[in-house]
Design a protein around this motif. Structure first.
Motif, PDB file in Angstrom:
ATOM      1  N   THR A  56      -5.757   2.140  -0.822  1.00  0.00           N
ATOM      2  CA  THR A  56      -5.910   2.914   0.409  1.00  0.00           C
ATOM      3  C   THR A  56      -7.368   2.921   0.854  1.00  0.00           C
ATOM      4  OG1 THR A  56      -4.028   4.338  -0.132  1.00  0.00           O
ATOM      5  CG2 THR A  56      -5.603   5.182   1.465  1.00  0.00           C
TER       6      THR A  56
ATOM      7  N   MET B 114       0.807  -1.220   0.000  1.00  0.00           N
ATOM      8  CA  MET B 114       0.000   0.000   0.000  1.00  0.00           C
ATOM      9  C   MET B 114       0.837   1.265   0.000  1.00  0.00           C
ATOM     10  SD  MET B 114      -3.340  -0.829   2.331  1.00  0.00           S
ATOM     11  CE  MET B 114      -2.429  -1.570   3.649  1.00  0.00           C
ATOM     12  N   THR B 115       1.996   1.237   0.652  1.00  0.00           N
ATOM     13  CA  THR B 115       2.832   2.441   0.683  1.00  0.00           C
ATOM     14  C   THR B 115       3.723   2.562  -0.549  1.00  0.00           C
ATOM     15  OG1 THR B 115       4.355   1.172   2.065  1.00  0.00           O
ATOM     16  CG2 THR B 115       2.901   2.725   3.170  1.00  0.00           C
TER      17      THR B 115
ATOM     18  N   LEU C 262       0.364   7.107  -5.840  1.00  0.00           N
ATOM     19  CA  LEU C 262      -0.814   7.875  -5.449  1.00  0.00           C
ATOM     20  C   LEU C 262      -1.216   8.883  -6.521  1.00  0.00           C
ATOM     21  CD1 LEU C 262       0.028   8.518  -1.679  1.00  0.00           C
ATOM     22  CD2 LEU C 262      -1.649   6.914  -2.610  1.00  0.00           C
TER      23      LEU C 262
ATOM     24  N   VAL D 197      -3.634  11.339   3.114  1.00  0.00           N
ATOM     25  CA  VAL D 197      -3.186  10.544   1.974  1.00  0.00           C
ATOM     26  C   VAL D 197      -1.860  11.111   1.481  1.00  0.00           C
ATOM     27  CG1 VAL D 197      -3.798   9.640  -0.296  1.00  0.00           C
ATOM     28  CG2 VAL D 197      -5.602  10.167   1.366  1.00  0.00           C
TER      29      VAL D 197
ATOM     30  N   ILE E  38     -11.154   8.395  -2.795  1.00  0.00           N
ATOM     31  CA  ILE E  38     -11.106   7.363  -1.758  1.00  0.00           C
ATOM     32  C   ILE E  38     -12.431   7.292  -1.015  1.00  0.00           C
ATOM     33  CG2 ILE E  38     -10.020   6.741   0.440  1.00  0.00           C
ATOM     34  CD1 ILE E  38      -7.401   7.848  -0.676  1.00  0.00           C
TER      35      ILE E  38
ATOM     36  N   THR F 253      -0.291   7.719   5.233  1.00  0.00           N
ATOM     37  CA  THR F 253       0.362   6.709   4.411  1.00  0.00           C
ATOM     38  C   THR F 253       1.730   6.348   4.960  1.00  0.00           C
ATOM     39  OG1 THR F 253      -0.758   7.635   2.473  1.00  0.00           O
ATOM     40  CG2 THR F 253       1.082   6.148   2.060  1.00  0.00           C
TER      41      THR F 253
END
Length: 766
Positions: free
Chosen positions: A230, A191-192, A196, A722, A257, A752
């Motif tokens: 996310t 996820m990181t 983005l 985020v 999101i 994040t």
């Protein structure tokens, strides 16, 4: 219902799988290890009768012989794997793990990535029933591996059983709780590492940050994979915490999101009435880029910015061009100062060496028995019941240092050790650590506070202390100048760039470019212009560009940045020329007879002309690159004018610009102060539930529409940034709650990743 406690929730999630992990060899990846260090999970794993904990990224056949207890007689038959990556990315390690052990009959895989994320990710081959599909796939591949027998390097026993029980489950609480109320995601997890924003987009400032908000909707194929995952994480995180969310957002990415979460709620949520109501505010990091770029008065932020961080050890399956390599939160805390001071004290020196050997056992050289004199790993948010980070999170640099000294004194008192100092000094920390280090058992018992004390000592020693103070002073000057005029601000930026040449290493080229970013952001707030224009006049910006070019030419060895890609050889050559010029200059100072050099001029004239031509060409190329850099700076300064919604929010929050003590505050402080004071902030979007949308589309025409809830009335507030948060923001949101007087409000702050100013520079320019 009980109060929110992230550390307790993380540990409870492990207790809930105690049957699966009992008597098993537990394999964890690097991201999970980071999360377990923060939550203090390793003592609990011992309590839950885990056979041993091993690295999934760096496994060994000897893992089967390792154990926390001497009572194990029978060989291991069960393996449990906990990962914070996609199953498709972890598959080769899981298969290698199974092939390493010949007696395994059961394999349970826990992943923090939910099933829906596997099917949604474009590079993952698994479908909607991802977990069941993977169970079948793993069994098939394992059978093939066994059939190959000795032909496969990973198989250690050709008689390995082919009947393998495989189970895949979701474990959402693999997070890094910095305290009971603040968390970030593991640095080396899927996820990181996912993007983005789309780097090709004009609105992108870097793949690891949300795009600049411009009012556009990020739906369907336009939504980066990191944004979608996310949303999935937050939905299942809230479900695990028994929270029923009212969702609000600020920024285009956060809006996307929030919409995804509401769509999931209408599909999956069937138990909302039994959960505790909470308000979730999603915020794009790009709405406030300034806060994480500054060096604020935070003890933890100063330590994070001053200590060396370990490089990533994960071996991600995806292409480096598709992921963001974030620096782990593991710190390298040096013990070498004490070792150098105590080489004559054989007993203390030996104790310290043995202690570090046990702490960093993987770094010991079996042949030379040499070790690295440092303590590695993340700080523990929960260390034997003592919440050190919880207490330090809301402390400034001086108060935090005093608190660490107090804890050291208490440790000495508890161990019946004495320490006296008439005048408090920087050396007190080291002296107290030396006293604790005299006894091996005492040192082991107090290892948590010893590590914090050494970290605090390094952060307040040279050159780290001077560098931090230089940043604080420079940022204060830029802030004052930005309230004056663009000419004053540009002049200060230029002067700081010039200091990188003459500052004897206090501020590097990278440091002054970070200050330039800060200056441009401040200019955008105070001298707004159109999107494509500079906040400075042509002459003012030309002087800044010339200063950057000169700084690069003077110190080309420091110019390792994204906007200079492709010029590595030329800059390396320039660095060699600079060294040669310095040598020639030193020699020329020693020449007494001018006539002795007359004959050499004609010989060197052609070579010098060639060198001059190359330097001119490099300077022209650098001018073009710096022009592009300044266009990027224009993006930063134009953020307030790109989105009317964001501008409306910033104007409305301007009254909360300064806190009780007159210090400039970040966006999160201002948002929370406004929410707790009046409950609503113009520009923040509310995502109505499925029921609300039904009323809006149907019964709303009869006056039966769903009323917008008041975010400030929620007993639990959950803010998620985020792109990441920094330690100072965590301190400021606690201040906002205290100053509002609403001490019964429970706050969860997440992001994040945990950012420093250097991290922000790396995300955008490195």
């Amino acid at each position: 219902m009980g109060s929110v406690d992230l550390i307790r929730s993380c540990l409870d999630s492990l207790r809930q799988i105690s049957d699966e992990i009992s008597d098993a060899i537990l394999y964890i990846d690097s991201g999970t290890r980071e999360a377990f260090q923060f939550s203090g999970a390793f003592p609990l794993l011992l309590e839950l009768a885990v056979r041993s904990v091993c690295s999934l990224d760096d496994l060994s056949p000897l893992d089967a012989t390792a154990g926390w207890s001497l009572n194990y007689v029978d060989p291991p038959t069960k393996i449990v794997i906990i990962t914070c990556r996609l199953l498709s990315d972890t598959h080769r390690y899981i298969l290698r793990c199974l092939g390493t052990h010949s007696t395994i009959q059961s394999c349970v895989v826990f992943t923090s990535i939910p099933e829906i994320s596997h099917s949604a990710h474009i590079d993952c081959p698994l479908g909607p029933d991802a977990f069941r599909e993977y169970e079948t796939l793993l069994n098939q591949d394992y059978e093939e591996l066994v059939k190959k027998g000795n032909n496969n390097a990973f198989i250690t026993d050709t008689a390995a059983p082919t009947q393998l029980s495989v189970s895949v489950q979701h474990l959402p609480m693999v997070i890094c709780p910095i305290s009971s109320r603040v968390f970030v995601l593991p640095s080396e997890g899927t996820m990181t590492e996912l993007c983005l924003s789309n780097e090709e987009s004009e609105e992108s400032l870097g793949r690891g940050l949300p795009a600049v908000s411009s009012g556009q909707n990020l739906d369907g194929d336009d939504s980066p994979s990191g944004v979608t995952l996310t949303a999935h994480f937050l939905y299942y995180f809230a479900d695990k915490m028994d929270l029923k969310l009212e969702i609000f957002s600020l920024g285009d990415t956060s809006k996307s999101i929030g919409k995804t979460m509401m769509d999931m709620s209408s599909l999956y949520d069937v138990s909302r009435r039994t959960k505790r109501s909470a308000g979730l505010l999603l915020v794009d990091r790009t709405v406030d880029l300034l806060s994480p770029c500054l060096h604020g008065d935070s003890f933890l932020e100063r330590i994070l910015s001053s200590l060396p961080r370990q490089h990533s050890t994960s071996k991600a399956a995806q292409s480096p061009s598709k992921i963001i390599k974030r620096i782990p939160l593991d710190m390298d805390v040096p013990f070498d100062t004490i070792l150098e001071e105590e080489r004559g004290n054989n007993r203390l020196y030996e104790n310290v060496i043995n202690f570090i050997s046990g702490w960093n056992s993987s770094q010991v050289d079996d042949n030379n028995f040499e070790i690295s004199p440092k303590l590695s790993g993340a700080f523990l948010a929960n260390y034997t019941g003592a919440s050190y980070l919880e207490s330090l999170l809301d402390r400034g640099a001086k108060d935090g240092l005093l608190l660490v000294k107090k804890w050291l004194l208490e440790s000495l008192k508890n161990e019946n050790l004495s320490f006296s100092s008439k005048v408090a000094s920087q050396s007190d920390l080291r002296n107290m650590v030396k006293i604790i280090s005299r006894d091996q058992k005492v040192l082991v018992r107090n290892r948590g506070i010893v590590k914090l004390a050494l970290a605090a000592d390094m952060a307040n020693s040279e050159p780290q202390s001077s560098r931090w103070d230089a940043f604080v002073s420079a940022e204060r000057i830029l802030s004052v100048s930005s309230a004056d005029s663009s000419q004053s601000l540009s002049s200060e930026i230029r002067d700081f760039i010039n200091t990188s040449i003459t500052s004897q290493g206090i501020l590097s080229l990278k440091d002054v470019l970070l200050l330039s970013m800060v200056g441009y952001i401040l200019a955008g707030e105070n001298f707004p212009t159109s999107v494509s224009m500079s906040p400075f006049s042509w002459e003012e910006e030309r002087s800044i560009k010339d200063a950057i070019v000169d700084a690069i030419l003077e110190k080309p060895q420091d110019a390792k940045m994204k906007f200079l890609n492709g010029l590595e050889k030329e800059l390396e050559s320039q660095a060699k020329k600079n060294v040669t010029k310095e040598g020639d200059s030193a020699k020329s100072d020693q020449i007494d007879d001018f006539d002795d050099q007359w004959g050499n001029w004609d010989e060197n004239e052609g070579e010098e002309d060639k060198d001059d031509y190359g330097e001119v060409q490099l300077k022209l190329e650098l001018r073009d690159r710096v022009d592009q850099l300044c266009k990027f700076f224009h993006k930063l300064s134009s953020i307030p004018v790109r989105s009317p919604t964001i501008r409306e929010v910033l104007v409305d929050l301007s009254k909360y610009e300064h806190g009780t003590y007159g210090m400039r505050k970040g966006l999160l402080y201002k948002l929370l102060s406004a929410i707790l004071t009046k409950g609503d902030v113009p520009g923040i979007e509310y995502h109505s539930s499925a029921v609300g949308r039904f009323f809006k589309s149907g019964f709303g025409r009869f006056g039966l529409g769903q009323a917008k809830p008041n975010l400030g009335d929620q007993s639990v507030l959950f803010i998620f940034v985020v792109g990441g948060i920094n330690a100072l923001e965590a301190r400021e949101v606690m201040e906002a709650i205290t100053e509002s007087g609403k001490m019964d409000t429970e706050l969860i702050l997440g992001g994040t990743t945990l950012l420093t100013a250097d991290d922000m520079f790396d995300l955008m320019l490195s």
